[in-house]
Design a protein around this motif. Structure first.
Motif, PDB file in Angstrom:
ATOM      1  N   GLU A   1      -9.348   7.481  -0.143  1.00  0.00           N
ATOM      2  CA  GLU A   1      -9.936   7.454  -1.487  1.00  0.00           C
ATOM      3  C   GLU A   1      -9.291   8.496  -2.402  1.00  0.00           C
ATOM      4  O   GLU A   1      -9.985   9.222  -3.125  1.00  0.00           O
ATOM      5  CB  GLU A   1     -11.451   7.702  -1.408  1.00  0.00           C
ATOM      6  CG  GLU A   1     -12.259   6.529  -0.887  1.00  0.00           C
ATOM      7  CD  GLU A   1     -13.760   6.651  -1.212  1.00  0.00           C
ATOM      8  OE1 GLU A   1     -14.208   7.729  -1.663  1.00  0.00           O
ATOM      9  OE2 GLU A   1     -14.482   5.654  -1.006  1.00  0.00           O
ATOM     10  N   ALA A   2      -7.965   8.548  -2.396  1.00  0.00           N
ATOM     11  CA  ALA A   2      -7.280   9.546  -3.229  1.00  0.00           C
ATOM     12  C   ALA A   2      -7.661   9.420  -4.705  1.00  0.00           C
ATOM     13  O   ALA A   2      -7.640  10.407  -5.447  1.00  0.00           O
ATOM     14  CB  ALA A   2      -5.765   9.406  -3.066  1.00  0.00           C
ATOM     15  N   TYR A   3      -8.023   8.208  -5.117  1.00  0.00           N
ATOM     16  CA  TYR A   3      -8.300   7.970  -6.547  1.00  0.00           C
ATOM     17  C   TYR A   3      -9.782   7.740  -6.825  1.00  0.00           C
ATOM     18  O   TYR A   3     -10.148   7.221  -7.880  1.00  0.00           O
ATOM     19  CB  TYR A   3      -7.477   6.764  -7.025  1.00  0.00           C
ATOM     20  CG  TYR A   3      -6.001   7.011  -6.858  1.00  0.00           C
ATOM     21  CD1 TYR A   3      -5.292   7.756  -7.798  1.00  0.00           C
ATOM     22  CD2 TYR A   3      -5.320   6.559  -5.735  1.00  0.00           C
ATOM     23  CE1 TYR A   3      -3.951   8.031  -7.619  1.00  0.00           C
ATOM     24  CE2 TYR A   3      -3.972   6.827  -5.543  1.00  0.00           C
ATOM     25  CZ  TYR A   3      -3.301   7.566  -6.497  1.00  0.00           C
ATOM     26  OH  TYR A   3      -1.973   7.859  -6.316  1.00  0.00           O
TER      27      TYR A   3
ATOM     28  N   THR B   1       0.839  -1.194   0.000  1.00  0.00           N
ATOM     29  CA  THR B   1       0.000   0.000   0.000  1.00  0.00           C
ATOM     30  C   THR B   1       0.877   1.247   0.000  1.00  0.00           C
ATOM     31  O   THR B   1       2.086   1.171  -0.215  1.00  0.00           O
ATOM     32  CB  THR B   1      -1.021  -0.049   1.168  1.00  0.00           C
ATOM     33  OG1 THR B   1      -2.025   0.940   0.944  1.00  0.00           O
ATOM     34  CG2 THR B   1      -0.366   0.185   2.525  1.00  0.00           C
ATOM     35  N   TYR B   2       0.263   2.374   0.251  1.00  0.00           N
ATOM     36  CA  TYR B   2       0.911   3.686   0.122  1.00  0.00           C
ATOM     37  C   TYR B   2       2.103   3.808   1.071  1.00  0.00           C
ATOM     38  O   TYR B   2       1.995   3.508   2.265  1.00  0.00           O
ATOM     39  CB  TYR B   2      -0.134   4.743   0.441  1.00  0.00           C
ATOM     40  CG  TYR B   2       0.206   6.157   0.093  1.00  0.00           C
ATOM     41  CD1 TYR B   2       0.830   6.501  -1.097  1.00  0.00           C
ATOM     42  CD2 TYR B   2      -0.147   7.192   0.965  1.00  0.00           C
ATOM     43  CE1 TYR B   2       1.102   7.818  -1.412  1.00  0.00           C
ATOM     44  CE2 TYR B   2       0.109   8.516   0.653  1.00  0.00           C
ATOM     45  CZ  TYR B   2       0.737   8.824  -0.532  1.00  0.00           C
ATOM     46  OH  TYR B   2       0.983  10.131  -0.831  1.00  0.00           O
ATOM     47  N   SER B   3       3.202   4.293   0.545  1.00  0.00           N
ATOM     48  CA  SER B   3       4.453   4.281   1.306  1.00  0.00           C
ATOM     49  C   SER B   3       4.555   5.395   2.346  1.00  0.00           C
ATOM     50  O   SER B   3       5.483   5.403   3.152  1.00  0.00           O
ATOM     51  CB  SER B   3       5.632   4.402   0.339  1.00  0.00           C
ATOM     52  OG  SER B   3       5.504   5.603  -0.415  1.00  0.00           O
TER      53      SER B   3
ATOM     54  N   LEU C   1      -7.596   1.762   5.327  1.00  0.00           N
ATOM     55  CA  LEU C   1      -7.956   0.964   4.158  1.00  0.00           C
ATOM     56  C   LEU C   1      -7.818   1.870   2.936  1.00  0.00           C
ATOM     57  O   LEU C   1      -8.496   2.891   2.850  1.00  0.00           O
ATOM     58  CB  LEU C   1      -9.403   0.473   4.277  1.00  0.00           C
ATOM     59  CG  LEU C   1      -9.758  -0.341   5.525  1.00  0.00           C
ATOM     60  CD1 LEU C   1     -11.252  -0.669   5.515  1.00  0.00           C
ATOM     61  CD2 LEU C   1      -8.920  -1.610   5.608  1.00  0.00           C
ATOM     62  N   THR C   2      -6.940   1.538   2.034  1.00  0.00           N
ATOM     63  CA  THR C   2      -6.721   2.371   0.862  1.00  0.00           C
ATOM     64  C   THR C   2      -7.509   1.777  -0.302  1.00  0.00           C
ATOM     65  O   THR C   2      -7.290   0.626  -0.669  1.00  0.00           O
ATOM     66  CB  THR C   2      -5.221   2.417   0.536  1.00  0.00           C
ATOM     67  OG1 THR C   2      -4.513   2.593   1.757  1.00  0.00           O
ATOM     68  CG2 THR C   2      -4.908   3.546  -0.426  1.00  0.00           C
ATOM     69  N   SER C   3      -8.446   2.550  -0.827  1.00  0.00           N
ATOM     70  CA  SER C   3      -9.321   2.008  -1.865  1.00  0.00           C
ATOM     71  C   SER C   3      -9.856   3.138  -2.750  1.00  0.00           C
ATOM     72  O   SER C   3     -10.571   4.004  -2.239  1.00  0.00           O
ATOM     73  CB  SER C   3     -10.494   1.249  -1.225  1.00  0.00           C
ATOM     74  OG  SER C   3     -11.340   0.721  -2.211  1.00  0.00           O
TER      75      SER C   3
HETATM   76  C1  LIG Z   1      -1.528  10.580  -4.209  1.00  0.00           C
HETATM   77  C2  LIG Z   1      -2.049   9.953  -2.970  1.00  0.00           C
HETATM   78  C3  LIG Z   1      -2.535  10.758  -1.950  1.00  0.00           C
HETATM   79  C4  LIG Z   1      -2.642  12.237  -2.136  1.00  0.00           C
HETATM   80  O1  LIG Z   1      -1.731  12.994  -1.550  1.00  0.00           O
HETATM   81  P1  LIG Z   1      -1.884  14.571  -1.544  1.00  0.00           P
HETATM   82  O2  LIG Z   1      -1.146  14.921  -0.325  1.00  0.00           O
HETATM   83  O3  LIG Z   1      -3.341  14.901  -1.461  1.00  0.00           O
HETATM   84  O4  LIG Z   1      -1.270  15.059  -2.807  1.00  0.00           O
HETATM   85  C5  LIG Z   1      -3.070  10.147  -0.826  1.00  0.00           C
HETATM   86  N1  LIG Z   1      -3.127   8.820  -0.722  1.00  0.00           N
HETATM   87  C6  LIG Z   1      -2.682   8.024  -1.701  1.00  0.00           C
HETATM   88  C7  LIG Z   1      -2.816   6.548  -1.555  1.00  0.00           C
HETATM   89  C8  LIG Z   1      -2.105   8.564  -2.840  1.00  0.00           C
HETATM   90  O5  LIG Z   1      -1.637   7.774  -3.796  1.00  0.00           O
END
Ligand SMILES: *Cc1c(COP(=O)(O)O)cnc(C)c1O
Length: 372
Positions: A199-201, A120-122, A165-167
């Motif tokens: 929900e960044a995406y 997931t997000y680093s 939870l990243t989704s």
């Molecule tokens: C790009 C991203 C963000 C967004 O980061 P910002 O600080 O709003 O630019 C957040 N979470 C994830 C999983 C991302 O990929």
């Protein structure tokens, strides 16, 4: 000076490296999931006008609570997700990174635990480190979904205060089913934990995929974070936000935010962009179409491709992914070497950039001459 001064840097920061995806000037920059389209001219002018209108008032501090912007965000969420929330449930900061950092400040801390599921997000471990929150990750399944009974066991046994939870997930692109999000949220609620759905995406999700915003009215421990960095093509403006089921979350964030954290310029730019969100949605639709076409092409070329509800694709497998990454870069195409071993992540660009990526990939793999 004969003796060297040793900076009294925190022990746990010694030897660490700062976050740094390369910012290289190449023909196709497909490595950090930015929106490939520049801000439309009409919107750029409107943002300039909005800034000019407030510029003479910059001798004053901005609205600390960014109320007008948060009201505009409520209107956007009503349209985009079909969910009505009040200003008292919405919070904005400099990117969703700052929102998340504030959530860790308010709900993490020494003696507390945050858990998530990787790959997931680093950045999550960095928020944990900065706030002295313990951090634990548990593996996702082969399809990058989350084993719900396993996650519930983790919550029961480890008693985190924060579950992330990243989704759609980064770097996999995969979305969780709402049933899974809800089951984990219910379990976390009984264990006293908040659940943050990143929900960044969200805006790139496919038609049959729902936003976790639709669950907010039922679960007081649920928080959804979003950003204007991706769908709104405003990564440079730095605006992220949280939508909380419980207005108490927003009150808690007001305790830990720095005073006047969100500049009047940022507030004006973001509020203007929200008023033009229909223009930007058309571009999102284009990116989604390009993503689906690129996923199909990669599949036809024999690659494994993770299902994507985001503006990027995770594809593989390569015995030496670094070699492929470097070969692409040598041809002016910068993608990201991330995710599980053997996979690579490419951001969906403009049709031209995507064509460059396809041609370069075939060349790197010695398949040039074929159509791309
Ligand atoms: C790009 C991203 C963000 C967004 O980061 P910002 O600080 O709003 O630019 C957040 N979470 C994830 C999983 C991302 O990929």
């Amino acid at each position: 000076m004969s003796e060297e001064f040793v900076l009294p840097i925190r022990d746990d920061l010694i030897g660490m490296h700062a976050y740094g995806a390369p910012q290289l000037d190449v023909a196709a920059r497909l490595n950090v999931n930015e929106n490939p389209y520049s801000v439309p001219e009409s919107l750029a002018r409107a943002m300039g006008d909005a800034v000019a209108d407030i510029a003479s008032g910059l001798n004053r501090y901005p609205d600390r609570d960014a109320v007008a912007l948060r009201a505009a965000l409520c209107g956007y969420i009503a349209t985009e997700a079909g969910v009505d929330v009040g200003v008292e449930q919405v919070w904005a900061a400099n990117g969703s990174n700052e929102v998340m950092h504030q959530l860790f400040l308010a709900f993490g801390g020494p003696g507390r635990l945050a858990v998530t599921f990787d790959p997931t997000y680093s950045m999550y471990p960095e928020y944990a480190r900065d706030t002295f929150t313990e951090f634990a990750t548990y593996p996702r399944q082969a399809d990058f979904g989350i084993d719900v009974p396993g996650a519930c066991d983790v919550i029961e046994q480890r008693r985190p205060s924060i579950v992330i939870l990243t989704s759609p997930n980064n770097p996999t692109g995969t979305a969780l089913s709402l049933a899974d999000v809800e089951a984990i949220t219910i379990k976390a609620g009984t264990a006293g934990a908040i659940v943050i759905v990143d929900e960044a995406y969200a805006e790139f999700r496919r038609d049959n995929v729902d936003s976790a915003c639709t669950l907010l009215s039922r679960h007081p421990n649920l928080i959804v974070t979003r950003t204007m960095s991706k769908a709104f093509a405003l990564a440079g403006a730095r605006l992220g936000y949280a939508i909380a089921a419980n207005a108490g979350v927003v009150s808690a964030l007001m305790l830990v935010r720095l005073p006047y954290h969100l500049s009047a310029v940022t507030q004006a730019v973001a509020t203007t962009a929200l008023a033009h969100s229909d223009v930007l949605q058309a571009r999102v639709a284009q990116v989604r179409e390009e993503r689906d076409a690129m996923a199909m092409w990669l599949t036809q070329e024999g690659f494994d491709v993770a299902d994507s509800d985001a503006n990027f694709l995770l594809f593989g497998h390569f015995s030496d992914r670094h070699d492929v990454w470097q070969g692409l870069l040598d041809r002016g195409v910068l993608i990201r070497e991330t995710g599980p071993e053997g996979w690579l992540r490419v951001t969906v660009g403009t049709p031209e950039e995507n064509g460059m990526f396809r041609r370069a990939l075939l060349q790197v793999l010695g398949r040039q001459g074929e159509d791309a």
